[in-house]
Motif scaffolding. Sequence first.
Motif, short mmCIF file in Angstrom:
data_model
loop_
_atom_site.label_atom_id
_atom_site.label_comp_id
_atom_site.label_asym_id
_atom_site.label_seq_id
_atom_site.Cartn_x
_atom_site.Cartn_y
_atom_site.Cartn_z
N LEU A 1 0.83 -1.20 0.00
CA LEU A 1 0.00 0.00 0.00
C LEU A 1 0.87 1.26 0.00
CD1 LEU A 1 -2.90 1.05 0.12
CD2 LEU A 1 -2.73 0.97 2.60
N ALA A 2 1.91 1.27 0.81
CA ALA A 2 2.81 2.42 0.86
C ALA A 2 3.54 2.60 -0.47
CB ALA A 2 3.82 2.25 2.00
N GLY A 3 3.99 1.50 -1.06
CA GLY A 3 4.68 1.57 -2.36
C GLY A 3 3.77 2.10 -3.44
N ALA A 4 2.53 1.63 -3.46
CA ALA A 4 1.57 2.10 -4.46
C ALA A 4 1.30 3.59 -4.29
CB ALA A 4 0.28 1.31 -4.37
N SER A 5 1.23 4.05 -3.06
CA SER A 5 1.00 5.47 -2.80
C SER A 5 2.16 6.32 -3.32
CB SER A 5 0.82 5.71 -1.30
OG SER A 5 -0.32 5.04 -0.84
N LEU A 6 3.39 5.84 -3.11
CA LEU A 6 4.56 6.58 -3.59
C LEU A 6 4.59 6.64 -5.12
CD1 LEU A 6 7.33 5.32 -1.16
CD2 LEU A 6 6.28 7.59 -1.23
N VAL A 7 4.23 5.55 -5.77
CA VAL A 7 4.20 5.52 -7.23
C VAL A 7 3.15 6.50 -7.75
CG1 VAL A 7 3.61 4.09 -9.23
CG2 VAL A 7 5.13 3.21 -7.46
N ALA A 8 1.99 6.54 -7.10
CA ALA A 8 0.93 7.45 -7.53
C ALA A 8 1.36 8.90 -7.39
CB ALA A 8 -0.34 7.19 -6.71
N VAL A 9 2.03 9.23 -6.30
CA VAL A 9 2.50 10.61 -6.10
C VAL A 9 3.56 10.97 -7.13
CG1 VAL A 9 3.78 12.10 -4.50
CG2 VAL A 9 1.89 10.70 -3.66
N ALA A 10 4.50 10.06 -7.38
CA ALA A 10 5.56 10.32 -8.36
C ALA A 10 4.98 10.49 -9.76
CB ALA A 10 6.58 9.17 -8.34
N THR A 11 4.00 9.68 -10.11
CA THR A 11 3.37 9.78 -11.43
C THR A 11 2.64 11.10 -11.57
OG1 THR A 11 3.14 7.39 -11.52
CG2 THR A 11 1.75 8.67 -13.01
N ALA A 12 1.90 11.49 -10.54
CA ALA A 12 1.17 12.75 -10.60
C ALA A 12 2.13 13.93 -10.73
CB ALA A 12 0.30 12.91 -9.35
N THR A 13 3.25 13.87 -10.03
CA THR A 13 4.24 14.94 -10.11
C THR A 13 4.85 14.99 -11.49
OG1 THR A 13 4.74 14.68 -7.76
CG2 THR A 13 6.36 15.83 -9.08
N ALA A 14 5.17 13.83 -12.07
CA ALA A 14 5.75 13.80 -13.42
C ALA A 14 4.77 14.34 -14.45
CB ALA A 14 6.17 12.37 -13.77
N GLN A 15 3.50 13.97 -14.34
CA GLN A 15 2.50 14.46 -15.28
C GLN A 15 2.33 15.97 -15.14
OE1 GLN A 15 -0.97 12.15 -14.43
NE2 GLN A 15 -0.36 10.49 -15.79
N SER A 16 2.28 16.44 -13.91
CA SER A 16 2.14 17.87 -13.67
C SER A 16 3.31 18.63 -14.27
CB SER A 16 2.04 18.13 -12.17
OG SER A 16 2.02 19.51 -11.92
N SER A 17 4.51 18.10 -14.09
CA SER A 17 5.71 18.74 -14.63
C SER A 17 5.66 18.77 -16.16
CB SER A 17 6.95 17.98 -14.17
OG SER A 17 8.09 18.48 -14.79
N ARG A 18 5.22 17.69 -16.78
CA ARG A 18 5.13 17.63 -18.24
C ARG A 18 4.14 18.65 -18.78
NH1 ARG A 18 7.36 17.57 -22.77
NH2 ARG A 18 6.19 16.62 -24.45
N PHE A 19 2.98 18.76 -18.14
CA PHE A 19 1.98 19.72 -18.59
C PHE A 19 2.45 21.15 -18.36
CE2 PHE A 19 -1.05 16.06 -17.86
CZ PHE A 19 -1.16 15.78 -19.20
N ASP A 20 3.18 21.37 -17.28
CA ASP A 20 3.75 22.70 -17.04
C ASP A 20 4.74 23.06 -18.15
OD1 ASP A 20 2.28 23.10 -14.75
OD2 ASP A 20 3.90 22.49 -13.39
N ASP A 21 5.58 22.08 -18.53
CA ASP A 21 6.54 22.32 -19.62
C ASP A 21 5.82 22.69 -20.91
OD1 ASP A 21 8.57 21.69 -17.87
OD2 ASP A 21 8.90 19.67 -18.67
N LEU A 22 4.75 21.97 -21.23
CA LEU A 22 4.00 22.27 -22.46
C LEU A 22 3.33 23.63 -22.40
CD1 LEU A 22 2.37 18.80 -23.18
CD2 LEU A 22 4.21 19.90 -24.48
N SER A 23 2.79 23.98 -21.25
CA SER A 23 2.07 25.25 -21.14
C SER A 23 3.02 26.45 -21.15
CB SER A 23 1.22 25.27 -19.87
OG SER A 23 2.03 25.30 -18.73
N ASN A 24 4.29 26.22 -20.88
CA ASN A 24 5.25 27.33 -20.85
C ASN A 24 6.11 27.41 -22.11
OD1 ASN A 24 4.47 28.20 -18.27
ND2 ASN A 24 5.74 26.65 -17.31
N LEU A 25 5.70 26.73 -23.17
CA LEU A 25 6.46 26.80 -24.42
C LEU A 25 6.38 28.22 -24.99
CD1 LEU A 25 5.39 23.44 -26.10
CD2 LEU A 25 7.66 24.03 -25.21
#
Length: 83
Positions: free
Chosen positions: A25-49
């Motif tokens: 459960l703890a591992g799955a939570s960490l993966v979910a947080v890391a994925t959300a952060t990576a997606q957020s970062s990617r969308f931020d990169d696209l929006s700041n082109l």
Amino acid sequence: MIAKIDCGECSTISTRNHFLFLSTLAGASLVAVATATAQSSRFDDLSNLPFEQNRPTKQTAQTLKDELLFQCACNFGILEECV
């Protein structure tokens, strides 16, 4: 001998199984947080082109085309699995 614990509503389970469950459960939570952060970062990169006079630069246009192609490929792959 493995100690037994009572989880309240669930049946009595072994300490080892309880530990494995909590670790998963703890591992799955960490993966979910890391994925959300990576997606957020990617969308931020696209929006700041960069845009010049409300038009995309050549590099921005190519980056957006690449992103669109990637998303279409992902959607096609998902739809193909449904058929």
